[in-house]
Design an enzyme around this catalytic site. Structure first.
Site, PDB file in Angstrom:
ATOM      1  N   ASP A 176      39.697  40.352  41.473  1.00  0.00           N
ATOM      2  CA  ASP A 176      39.386  40.105  42.885  1.00  0.00           C
ATOM      3  C   ASP A 176      40.616  39.571  43.599  1.00  0.00           C
ATOM      4  OD1 ASP A 176      37.010  39.829  44.935  1.00  0.00           O
ATOM      5  OD2 ASP A 176      38.361  38.125  45.223  1.00  0.00           O
TER       6      ASP A 176
HETATM    7  C1  LIG Z   1      46.429  41.887  50.249  1.00  0.00           C
HETATM    8  C2  LIG Z   1      46.222  43.275  49.723  1.00  0.00           C
HETATM    9  C3  LIG Z   1      44.973  43.713  49.316  1.00  0.00           C
HETATM   10  N1  LIG Z   1      44.802  44.983  48.845  1.00  0.00           N
HETATM   11  C4  LIG Z   1      43.471  45.470  48.418  1.00  0.00           C
HETATM   12  C5  LIG Z   1      43.219  45.366  46.906  1.00  0.00           C
HETATM   13  C6  LIG Z   1      41.717  45.424  46.810  1.00  0.00           C
HETATM   14  O1  LIG Z   1      41.292  46.782  46.733  1.00  0.00           O
HETATM   15  C7  LIG Z   1      41.266  44.840  48.131  1.00  0.00           C
HETATM   16  C8  LIG Z   1      40.664  43.511  47.900  1.00  0.00           C
HETATM   17  O2  LIG Z   1      39.312  43.665  47.620  1.00  0.00           O
HETATM   18  P1  LIG Z   1      38.619  43.343  46.239  1.00  0.00           P
HETATM   19  O3  LIG Z   1      37.250  42.809  46.557  1.00  0.00           O
HETATM   20  O4  LIG Z   1      39.514  42.514  45.376  1.00  0.00           O
HETATM   21  O5  LIG Z   1      38.486  44.761  45.529  1.00  0.00           O
HETATM   22  P2  LIG Z   1      37.707  46.064  45.975  1.00  0.00           P
HETATM   23  O6  LIG Z   1      36.431  45.702  46.694  1.00  0.00           O
HETATM   24  O7  LIG Z   1      38.645  46.998  46.682  1.00  0.00           O
HETATM   25  O8  LIG Z   1      37.381  46.745  44.568  1.00  0.00           O
HETATM   26  P3  LIG Z   1      36.477  46.170  43.334  1.00  0.00           P
HETATM   27  O9  LIG Z   1      35.789  44.921  43.762  1.00  0.00           O
HETATM   28  O10 LIG Z   1      35.513  47.281  43.029  1.00  0.00           O
HETATM   29  O11 LIG Z   1      37.457  45.972  42.225  1.00  0.00           O
HETATM   30  O12 LIG Z   1      42.425  44.742  48.974  1.00  0.00           O
HETATM   31  C9  LIG Z   1      45.877  45.865  48.748  1.00  0.00           C
HETATM   32  O13 LIG Z   1      45.712  47.022  48.319  1.00  0.00           O
HETATM   33  N2  LIG Z   1      47.111  45.428  49.127  1.00  0.00           N
HETATM   34  C10 LIG Z   1      47.346  44.182  49.616  1.00  0.00           C
HETATM   35  O14 LIG Z   1      48.506  43.858  49.951  1.00  0.00           O
END
Ligand SMILES: Cc1cn([C@H]2C[C@H](O)[C@@H](COP(=O)(O)OP(=O)(O)OP(=O)(O)O)O2)c(=O)[nH]c1=O
Length: 195
Positions: free
Chosen positions: A74
């Site tokens: 997360d």
């Molecule tokens: C800050 C930041 C976040 N993110 C993304 C990563 C995660 O996909 C998202 C954060 O949400 P998460 O809730 O961590 O993940 P998700 O809902 O996409 O997937 P899952 O719970 O099924 O694993 O933001 C980036 O891709 N780059 C960045 O610089």
């Protein structure tokens, strides 16, 4: 003594970023299962505590068979005690960037691994990120690009947002979605074969 076979790795994530990040350290999950949990923060819950709880609950939420190892993650973007959720729209992206402009914020990236003997380990890496002082034009252009939608805090450091970030302390892979050093360590401890 015969060597035990390496357990099957289940990635509990719907995020393509997490798959790509694992591939970066030479790990291909045997299975991918999407966790379905309530992602609403608790009243007064601190961002780091929230990130750890989310990673832990995601790992527990997916079905697990004997001999499988589950990995979940997360990534939570925090401005002080405030959690910036995943941007749902261009308006969210613009609003979050106005808040993040010119000041440091924290990104808490938690992982949780349940090994084949049901032992769960959770780790969290906190990084600091700062956007340059953004002009309204930069904010609008970035929001219009669509890149920040679906991303925590409304931006993607692995994308064009990198051109607007003038400071990072911590782990780049963690900000993208998985702290790779800690991920490798926990997967090794769980018996996943790694180079
Ligand atoms: C800050 C930041 C976040 N993110 C993304 C990563 C995660 O996909 C998202 C954060 O949400 P998460 O809730 O961590 O993940 P998700 O809902 O996409 O997937 P899952 O719970 O099924 O694993 O933001 C980036 O891709 N780059 C960045 O610089």
């Amino acid at each position: 003594m015969t060597a035990r076979p390496s357990p099957i790795l289940v990635l509990a994530s719907s995020s393509p970023r997490r798959r790509d990040l694992l591939a970066q350290i030479g790990v291909t999950p045997g299975q991918i299962r999407s966790p379905d949990i309530d992602e609403e923060p608790r009243k007064g819950e601190l961002p780091r505590t929230y990130a750890e709880r989310m990673a832990s609950e995601k790992a527990i939420a997916v079905p697990r068979q004997e001999g499988e190892v589950v990995l979940a993650g997360d990534t939570t973007v925090a401005l002080g005690r405030r959690i910036l959720p995943q941007a749902q729209s261009e308006e969210d992206v613009a609003r979050f960037l106005r808040m993040l402009s010119g000041r440091r914020h924290r990104v808490h990236s938690a992982i949780s691994v349940i090994d084949a003997s049901e032992r769960q380990r959770t780790r969290c890496v906190t990084s600091q990120v700062r956007f340059k002082r953004l002009s309204e034009e930069e904010i609008r252009d970035y929001a219009r690009s669509g890149e920040g939608i679906g991303k925590a805090g409304g931006y993607a450091i692995q994308g064009r947002a990198a051109g607007l970030i003038d400071f990072l302390a911590g782990s780049h892979s963690a900000v993208v979605g998985l702290p790779l050093f800690e991920t490798r360590t926990l997967l090794k401890a769980a018996g996943i074969a790694l180079a």
